[in-house]
Design a protein around this motif. Structure first.
Motif, PDB file in Angstrom:
ATOM      1  N   TYR A  56      -9.757   8.796  -7.815  1.00 32.99           N
ATOM      2  CA  TYR A  56     -10.097   9.992  -8.489  1.00 32.99           C
ATOM      3  C   TYR A  56     -11.206  10.815  -8.651  1.00 32.99           C
ATOM      4  CZ  TYR A  56      -9.477  12.982 -12.527  1.00 32.99           C
ATOM      5  OH  TYR A  56      -9.562  14.297 -13.297  1.00 32.99           O
ATOM      6  N   THR A  63     -15.490   3.734  -6.643  1.00 32.34           N
ATOM      7  CA  THR A  63     -14.067   3.868  -7.230  1.00 32.34           C
ATOM      8  C   THR A  63     -13.250   2.733  -6.734  1.00 32.34           C
ATOM      9  OG1 THR A  63     -12.471   5.814  -7.426  1.00 32.34           O
ATOM     10  CG2 THR A  63     -13.489   5.369  -5.002  1.00 32.34           C
ATOM     11  N   HIS A  64     -12.116   2.675  -7.840  1.00 30.66           N
ATOM     12  CA  HIS A  64     -11.123   1.708  -7.532  1.00 30.66           C
ATOM     13  C   HIS A  64      -9.847   2.782  -7.397  1.00 30.66           C
ATOM     14  CE1 HIS A  64     -13.777  -0.599 -10.093  1.00 30.66           C
ATOM     15  NE2 HIS A  64     -13.295  -1.604  -9.319  1.00 30.66           N
ATOM     16  N   THR A  65      -9.501   3.745  -8.055  1.00 29.86           N
ATOM     17  CA  THR A  65      -8.286   4.514  -7.814  1.00 29.86           C
ATOM     18  C   THR A  65      -8.630   5.636  -6.913  1.00 29.86           C
ATOM     19  OG1 THR A  65      -8.955   5.905  -9.695  1.00 29.86           O
ATOM     20  CG2 THR A  65      -7.840   3.924 -10.142  1.00 29.86           C
ATOM     21  N   ASN A 105       0.732  -1.120  -0.036  1.00 28.82           N
ATOM     22  CA  ASN A 105       0.116   0.053  -0.091  1.00 28.82           C
ATOM     23  C   ASN A 105       0.855   1.357   0.030  1.00 28.82           C
ATOM     24  OD1 ASN A 105      -2.491  -1.403   0.077  1.00 28.82           O
ATOM     25  ND2 ASN A 105      -2.057  -1.907   2.445  1.00 28.82           N
ATOM     26  N   LEU A 158      -7.408   2.745   0.379  1.00 30.88           N
ATOM     27  CA  LEU A 158      -7.672   4.009  -0.106  1.00 30.88           C
ATOM     28  C   LEU A 158      -8.756   4.808   0.631  1.00 30.88           C
ATOM     29  CD1 LEU A 158      -7.898   5.748  -2.601  1.00 30.88           C
ATOM     30  CD2 LEU A 158      -9.408   4.166  -3.882  1.00 30.88           C
ATOM     31  N   LYS A 207     -11.832   0.044 -14.490  1.00 30.50           N
ATOM     32  CA  LYS A 207     -11.292   0.712 -13.739  1.00 30.50           C
ATOM     33  C   LYS A 207     -10.856   2.028 -14.098  1.00 30.50           C
ATOM     34  CE  LYS A 207      -9.372  -2.964 -10.688  1.00 30.50           C
ATOM     35  NZ  LYS A 207      -8.263  -3.357 -10.059  1.00 30.50           N
ATOM     36  N   GLY A 208     -10.863   3.259 -13.253  1.00 30.09           N
ATOM     37  CA  GLY A 208     -10.244   4.436 -13.930  1.00 30.09           C
ATOM     38  C   GLY A 208     -11.112   5.324 -14.484  1.00 30.09           C
ATOM     39  N   ARG A 214      -8.504  12.506 -18.762  1.00 34.19           N
ATOM     40  CA  ARG A 214      -9.673  12.404 -17.928  1.00 34.19           C
ATOM     41  C   ARG A 214     -10.918  13.192 -18.075  1.00 34.19           C
ATOM     42  NH1 ARG A 214      -8.984   8.275 -13.861  1.00 34.19           N
ATOM     43  NH2 ARG A 214      -6.959   8.468 -13.053  1.00 34.19           N
ATOM     44  N   ASN A 230     -11.018  -1.128  -1.828  1.00 34.36           N
ATOM     45  CA  ASN A 230      -9.723  -0.832  -1.046  1.00 34.36           C
ATOM     46  C   ASN A 230      -9.780  -0.141   0.168  1.00 34.36           C
ATOM     47  OD1 ASN A 230      -7.279   0.018  -0.823  1.00 34.36           O
ATOM     48  ND2 ASN A 230      -6.629   0.293  -2.962  1.00 34.36           N
ATOM     49  N   SER A 264     -15.652   1.542  -2.036  1.00 34.46           N
ATOM     50  CA  SER A 264     -14.519   0.874  -2.838  1.00 34.46           C
ATOM     51  C   SER A 264     -14.102  -0.388  -1.964  1.00 34.46           C
ATOM     52  CB  SER A 264     -13.240   1.663  -2.618  1.00 34.46           C
ATOM     53  OG  SER A 264     -12.065   1.260  -3.162  1.00 34.46           O
ATOM     54  N   ASP A 285       0.003  14.942  -4.164  1.00 31.83           N
ATOM     55  CA  ASP A 285      -1.355  14.441  -3.949  1.00 31.83           C
ATOM     56  C   ASP A 285      -2.211  15.302  -3.306  1.00 31.83           C
ATOM     57  OD1 ASP A 285      -0.849  11.874  -5.303  1.00 31.83           O
ATOM     58  OD2 ASP A 285       0.502  11.536  -3.779  1.00 31.83           O
TER      59      ASP A 285
END
Length: 477
Positions: free
Chosen positions: A384, A380-382, A212, A407, A462-463, A354, A404, A402, A237
């Motif tokens: 964003y 969401t996976h990412t 991670n 995340l 994804k994304g 994007r 994740n 998610s 970020d």
């Protein structure tokens, strides 16, 4: 509450009972300050955080703050040194016990980097010196500008000097290696000067075998960083406006507008921004903040900060729990005002990789405002889509699902986001039905309210958020 609270942990708050109370009072992110404490101490604190998460049923993110190239004076022969305006003193890079004639400075290239006429500030600007001359090797002769009491081991700021120190010191590298083994969520880099500093840190994080990868917070506390702010925002970020050193390195009257401009730029870029330093410093010793501090907290919320950070108030202060509770009340009061929401309406979309996702998210925000939607739900996976949605500051609740968990913890720093774990990836219809039912059953939304769902179609793509649906709660569960 949409604006998040970051609390620095220390002797006043590292006890499990105290920290649990702080989390229940409203803490979203726990900051570990690597300027202090051993690795064993920080490891114990991380274990305490995770224990408190389990005990309270609330998740909190962990922000590890690297010390960076902090410059300090050495020890003195006496407890302090009294200087008058015009007194001459030598700063040397040779370790010695400081006297009225000579003191040690930890910056080995000091005599090579400083130039005659430059200003040197000590102890958060309490004492100012002017460089008279430097030998380019190990000594510089300075003149005291304002006089006062010089204390040992105090920090030194060089606002006029082009510093040759690396962005990551040997201590930082050792701390970074330890941090990356601890599964933290964010790493803050101190004294950032350019986007290159962020790129270097990211390369180190990516090369580490940890599964991670933490995200990066760039601390803006030097004039060079303000000049390169656009590139830094693009590279990082998140941003922290560290007003303490920034207000020493730059004219203090410039800091409020710098804060507002950086927050605006971060919102446009979809990057979280933290406002830090002296938010409620009076509460280190007092049960109440000053009226000026209340206004400072309120104005930072009005400016659009994702999070507000407490330092000494919660790490060494007498009233860490009360500080959190009062900050939470101030934030809640300001967030009752409609003027802080939908701050990017009319924003022009920029063509790019994007663009499709950005267009869907922008129109979801427009739809939420027009329909007075109660909730915006995104899978969401990412991350964003969640970051971008939050940057528009919708009044509707932002609920992010998610698979994740790491995340989801990162979202604790981001304005307005409520995160939920969902291990299953189904087709879009079943996924939407399941997440909406979860929100309804847990009283986040109610029958008849408008709700907006944003997702990828197919659900496992994804994304790319490419689907937005508006409906009433109860029509689709």
């Amino acid at each position: 509450m949409k604006t998040k609270i970051v609390a620095t942990l220390g002797p006043a708050s590292d006890d499990p009972e105290v920290l649990s109370e702080m989390i229940q009072a409203g803490v979203d992110v726990c900051r570990l300050n690597f300027s202090h404490g051993s690795h064993d101490y920080h490891k114990k604190v991380i274990e305490t955080i995770k224990k408190c998460e389990s005990n309270t049923g609330s998740s909190v993110a962990i922000l590890a703050d690297l010390q960076g190239p902090k410059i300090r004076l050495g020890d003195f022969e006496e407890p302090s040194i009294n200087l008058l305006p015009g007194d001459i003193i030598t700063f040397t890079t040779h370790i010695c016990k400081g006297t009225k004639e000579r003191v040690y400075i930890s910056y080995t290239s000091f005599a090579n980097d400083v130039k005659p006429g430059e200003t040197i500030l000590v102890d958060d600007g309490k004492m100012a010196f002017k460089v008279l001359k430097a030998n380019g090797v190990d000594e510089a002769i300075l003149e005291a500008v304002n006089g006062g009491v010089l204390m040992p081991r105090k920090g030194v700021n060089l606002p006029d000097t082009l510093i040759s120190l690396p962005s990551l010191t040997e201590k930082d590298l050792a701390d970074l290696s330890f941090i990356l083994d601890q599964d933290v969520h964010w790493i803050a880099l101190s004294f950032v000067r350019s986007a290159k500093d962020i790129i270097q840190l990211r390369e180190m994080i990516n090369s580490h075998p940890c599964e991670n990868k933490p995200l990066i917070v760039a601390k803006i506390e030097k004039p060079q960083a303000v000049k390169d702010i656009d590139a830094i925002i693009e590279a990082t970020d998140a941003i922290m406006i560290a007003r303490g050193d920034l207000g020493v390195e730059m004219p203090m009257q410039m800091v409020p507008m710098i804060q507002k401009k950086i927050i605006r730029k971060c919102q446009q870029a979809g990057k979280p921004v933290i406002v830090a330093t002296q938010m409620m410093e009076a509460m280190i010793d007092n049960i109440r903040p000053t009226r000026a501090e209340v206004s400072d907290v309120a104005n930072s919320v009005l400016d659009g900060a994702d999070a507000l950070m407490l330092s000494g108030e919660t790490s060494v202060g007498k009233y860490p729990v009360e500080t959190i509770a009062i900050m939470q009340r101030i934030i809640s009061q300001i967030e009752a005002d409609d003027s802080i929401y939908y701050t990017q309406r009319g924003h022009t979309l920029v063509q790019g990789k994007r663009f499709a996702t950005d267009a869907v998210l922008y129109n979801a925000i427009e739809l939420a405002s027009t329909a007075s939607a109660e909730a915006i739900v995104v899978v969401t996976h990412t991350g964003y889509s969640a970051f971008r949605l939050a940057s528009h500051r919708p009044k509707a609740g932002v609920y992010v699902f998610s698979n994740n968990n790491h995340l989801l913890h990162k979202f604790k720093l981001v304005w307005g986001i409520h995160g939920f774990y969902d291990a299953a990836i189904d087709d879009a219809e079943n996924l939407m039905r399941r997440v909406n039912t979860h929100l309804l059953n847990n009283n986040f939304i109610f029958e008849g309210q408008f709700i907006i769902n944003i997702l990828s179609t197919p659900a496992w793509k994804k994304g790319t958020s490419n689907t937005v649906r508006l409906g009433r709660v109860g029509e689709l569960r």
